[in-house]
Design a protein around this motif. Structure first.
Motif, PDB file in Angstrom:
ATOM      1  N   THR A 123       9.694  41.111  81.093  1.00  0.00           N
ATOM      2  CA  THR A 123      10.854  40.348  80.521  1.00  0.00           C
ATOM      3  C   THR A 123      11.350  40.631  79.487  1.00  0.00           C
ATOM      4  OG1 THR A 123       8.977  38.738  79.919  1.00  0.00           O
ATOM      5  CG2 THR A 123      10.127  38.503  78.424  1.00  0.00           C
ATOM      6  N   LYS A 124      13.115  40.447  80.195  1.00  0.00           N
ATOM      7  CA  LYS A 124      14.276  41.275  78.916  1.00  0.00           C
ATOM      8  C   LYS A 124      14.197  39.998  77.480  1.00  0.00           C
ATOM      9  CE  LYS A 124      18.537  42.987  78.767  1.00  0.00           C
ATOM     10  NZ  LYS A 124      20.382  42.936  78.936  1.00  0.00           N
ATOM     11  N   TYR A 125      14.837  39.017  77.620  1.00  0.00           N
ATOM     12  CA  TYR A 125      14.941  38.257  76.471  1.00  0.00           C
ATOM     13  C   TYR A 125      13.932  36.344  75.981  1.00  0.00           C
ATOM     14  CZ  TYR A 125      18.453  35.373  73.818  1.00  0.00           C
ATOM     15  OH  TYR A 125      19.099  35.096  73.135  1.00  0.00           O
ATOM     16  N   MET A 126      13.694  36.291  75.361  1.00  0.00           N
ATOM     17  CA  MET A 126      13.831  34.514  74.908  1.00  0.00           C
ATOM     18  C   MET A 126      14.518  34.010  73.678  1.00  0.00           C
ATOM     19  SD  MET A 126       9.237  34.067  75.085  1.00  0.00           S
ATOM     20  CE  MET A 126       8.222  34.568  76.890  1.00  0.00           C
ATOM     21  N   VAL A 141      17.206  34.416  85.610  1.00  0.00           N
ATOM     22  CA  VAL A 141      17.620  32.936  83.693  1.00  0.00           C
ATOM     23  C   VAL A 141      15.931  31.812  83.896  1.00  0.00           C
ATOM     24  CG1 VAL A 141      18.342  32.014  81.899  1.00  0.00           C
ATOM     25  CG2 VAL A 141      19.348  34.194  82.963  1.00  0.00           C
ATOM     26  N   LEU A 142      15.301  31.596  83.595  1.00  0.00           N
ATOM     27  CA  LEU A 142      14.728  30.309  83.364  1.00  0.00           C
ATOM     28  C   LEU A 142      14.715  29.919  82.097  1.00  0.00           C
ATOM     29  CD1 LEU A 142      11.281  32.362  84.768  1.00  0.00           C
ATOM     30  CD2 LEU A 142      12.825  31.403  86.506  1.00  0.00           C
ATOM     31  N   ILE A 157      14.770  32.165  79.416  1.00  0.00           N
ATOM     32  CA  ILE A 157      14.042  33.667  79.557  1.00  0.00           C
ATOM     33  C   ILE A 157      14.250  34.286  80.788  1.00  0.00           C
ATOM     34  CG2 ILE A 157      11.840  34.283  79.526  1.00  0.00           C
ATOM     35  CD1 ILE A 157      10.194  31.334  79.097  1.00  0.00           C
ATOM     36  N   THR A 158      14.770  35.862  79.871  1.00  0.00           N
ATOM     37  CA  THR A 158      15.478  36.321  81.019  1.00  0.00           C
ATOM     38  C   THR A 158      14.835  37.124  81.796  1.00  0.00           C
ATOM     39  OG1 THR A 158      18.029  36.053  80.044  1.00  0.00           O
ATOM     40  CG2 THR A 158      17.599  38.302  81.746  1.00  0.00           C
ATOM     41  N   MET A 159      14.479  37.019  82.824  1.00  0.00           N
ATOM     42  CA  MET A 159      13.247  38.133  83.507  1.00  0.00           C
ATOM     43  C   MET A 159      14.354  39.604  84.249  1.00  0.00           C
ATOM     44  SD  MET A 159      10.906  36.488  82.463  1.00  0.00           S
ATOM     45  CE  MET A 159       9.506  38.116  83.256  1.00  0.00           C
TER      46      MET A 159
END
Length: 131
Positions: free
Chosen positions: A48-51, A81-82, A101-103
């Motif tokens: 996970t990079k970013y939420m 990106v989710l 949510i960036t994975m």
């Protein structure tokens, strides 16, 4: 939005207000995003990079069953990106949304690695079904 996972809210999931602890819910979402990304990118090395901003709209109580939904917003070169929604199956209320949510897909050294994916793939299309 596909809802892949259901969770039963148990006593150990509650906060001091006797509602679902937000941190527990975020951990469940993070795990669901990771599992979804691993399957889509066909690589167990995803982080996970970013939420983005998390919007809590309601909560859940002990005994409630919640559903966690995930959908792809876009594919990047090394990322996916989710978006996520969580709903309460008992009260039919939306609990929370996370719009981004960036994975990131990683290589064996922990460095971002291109995944060459451009669209959602379904497991049934990857498996050679024999009848």
């Amino acid at each position: 939005m596909n809802f892949h996972t259901r969770k039963w809210v148990k006593p150990e999931d509650l906060n001091s207000n006797n509602t679902l602890f937000g941190g527990r819910l975020l951990a469940w979402i993070d795990e669901e995003a990771a599992l979804y990304s691993i399957i889509q990118l066909e690589n167990a090395h995803v982080v996970t990079k970013y939420m983005s901003e998390i919007n809590f709209m309601s909560s859940a109580r002990q005994g409630d069953i919640i559903e966690i939904g995930i959908e792809v917003v876009k594919f990047g070169t090394t990322s996916i990106v989710l978006r996520s929604e969580v709903r309460n199956k008992m009260t039919h209320e939306m609990i929370l949304t996370v719009s981004n949510i960036t994975m990131v897909n990683l290589d064996e050294n922990g460095k971002p690695k291109p995944h060459h994916k451009k669209e959602v793939e379904y497991v049934k299309n990857r498996i050679n079904l024999k009848k």
